[in-house]
Scaffold this active site. Structure first.
Site, mmCIF file in Angstrom:
data_model
loop_
_atom_site.group_PDB
_atom_site.id
_atom_site.type_symbol
_atom_site.label_atom_id
_atom_site.label_comp_id
_atom_site.label_asym_id
_atom_site.label_seq_id
_atom_site.Cartn_x
_atom_site.Cartn_y
_atom_site.Cartn_z
ATOM 1 C CD GLN A 133 -2.935 -1.019 2.367
ATOM 2 O OE1 GLN A 133 -2.673 -1.595 3.430
ATOM 3 N NE2 GLN A 133 -3.857 -0.179 2.167
ATOM 4 C CG HIS A 171 -9.520 6.132 11.393
ATOM 5 N ND1 HIS A 171 -9.166 6.118 10.039
ATOM 6 C CD2 HIS A 171 -8.774 5.140 11.795
ATOM 7 C CE1 HIS A 171 -8.353 5.482 9.521
ATOM 8 N NE2 HIS A 171 -7.869 4.681 10.700
ATOM 9 C CD GLU A 232 -9.217 0.771 10.433
ATOM 10 O OE1 GLU A 232 -8.537 -0.296 10.013
ATOM 11 O OE2 GLU A 232 -8.935 2.100 10.172
ATOM 12 C CG HIS A 259 -11.131 6.575 27.882
ATOM 13 N ND1 HIS A 259 -10.568 6.990 29.090
ATOM 14 C CD2 HIS A 259 -11.754 7.862 27.435
ATOM 15 C CE1 HIS A 259 -10.591 8.301 29.169
ATOM 16 N NE2 HIS A 259 -11.412 8.725 28.012
ATOM 17 C CD GLU A 305 -14.446 10.541 29.998
ATOM 18 O OE1 GLU A 305 -14.585 11.311 30.942
ATOM 19 O OE2 GLU A 305 -13.511 10.462 29.200
#
Length: 320
Positions: A133, A171, A232, A259, A305
């Protein structure tokens, strides 16, 4: 039951623990153009938190408060780690402690950004020229967390130049054991929308992209690079059939990723709904010293959270 609408929720932030804020915070400011929107000291708990995000006039959430936006990176520093020669972050990508995978920034000119990072002494897990890639790269932050670089195709491309105002905290990637359970959780319980599935036969894994954005066409990645707050989920085939298999949630030792966080429209109503539909809690709203936040658990035990859409009552903590 009080009213809450999951369609109004936001994927607010991703929390990573860091060893030395004097190294990590400038790293994200200098190399990725992020801005510190808030720095709070929790001296009684012996940690600091830094909230970073993109806040240029061209940014999707320009001028918004920290809690009322997507694409926030929370860096948490536990006092003393910077002076501990043996302290090391778990980046989530080394066996047997895999789980969290990476964060991702979309940029206007990936070749220029990659070259600037390399010239600036930033290490890479994968350069653009490595592997099959050639359109993505993985840089490493000071603690060894992986940072994926992709192209924001909506940004204006100028040869040999880059403009950080076009960058997006695109993301966060988490590995999941059973995609059916995880997708049901994030869509039905948290109100996200699955907008893209990418199956990789040769490598035997599938990627699932979710978002609170409402205007994605299913399986259409168009304009995805111009967004913030995407999740993702990565499924390595066969893990769902292994009874004893589990991913590391980042909060058991060795620690690293902490988190995800979602902003909800009404936190009391949202937590009431979560309890009613059987969502597991790590911390109920009325537990502990912080009565204004809660923590729920996803099917893999990752912490999420739950926060209200206004400034948290942090007046008892020193804002720097």
């Amino acid at each position: 039951m009080a009213a809450t609408d999951p369609k109004k929720y936001l994927f607010n932030h991703t929390m990573l623990r860091i060893k030395d804020p004097k190294v990590s915070v400038p790293f994200y400011e200098k190399h990725f153009g992020m801005k510190v929107l808030g720095h709070y000291k929790f001296e009684q708990f012996k940690f600091d938190i830094y909230y970073l995000a993109y806040d240029h006039p061209e940014s999707p959430y320009y001028g918004k408060p920290v809690w009322d936006r997507q694409g926030v990176l929370e860096l948490t520093h536990n006092y003393g780690t910077e002076n501990d020669a043996n302290y090391k972050i778990n980046n989530g990508n080394v066996e047997p402690h895999r789980g969290f995978g990476h964060i991702c920034f979309s940029v206007d000119n990936i070749e220029k950004v990659s070259a600037d990072l390399e010239n600036g002494g930033v290490k890479f897990q994968k350069k653009l020229t490595d592997g099959r890639q050639k359109d993505i790269a993985f840089a490493l932050d000071p603690d060894g967390y992986w940072i994926e670089l992709i192209t924001n195709h909506e940004a204006k491309l100028v040869a040999n130049e880059t403009n950080p105002s076009s960058y997006r905290f695109n993301h966060t990637m988490l590995r999941v054991k059973d995609p059916k359970k995880s997708i049901e959780f994030y869509t039905e319980k948290l109100g996200m929308r699955l907008f893209r599935t990418s199956k990789h036969e040769n490598a035997k894994f599938t990627l699932y992209f979710l978002s609170y954005d409402k205007d994605f066409e299913v399986n259409d990645a168009s304009r995805a690079g111009d967004r913030e707050g995407l999740l993702e989920l990565t499924h390595n085939w066969g893990t769902e059939d292994e009874a004893d298999f589990s991913y590391h949630n980042g909060n058991a030792e060795p620690q690293g990723f902490g988190h995800l966080a979602i902003t909800v429209d009404d936190i009391e109503a949202a937590c009431e709904r979560f309890n009613k539909i059987g969502v597991k809690f790590k911390k109920q709203l009325d537990e502990g010293g912080m009565k204004y936040i809660a923590f729920i658990l996803d099917p893999d035990g990752y912490w999420i959270e739950v926060i209200p859409p206004y400034n948290l009552p942090l007046e008892n903590h020193a804002k720097i």
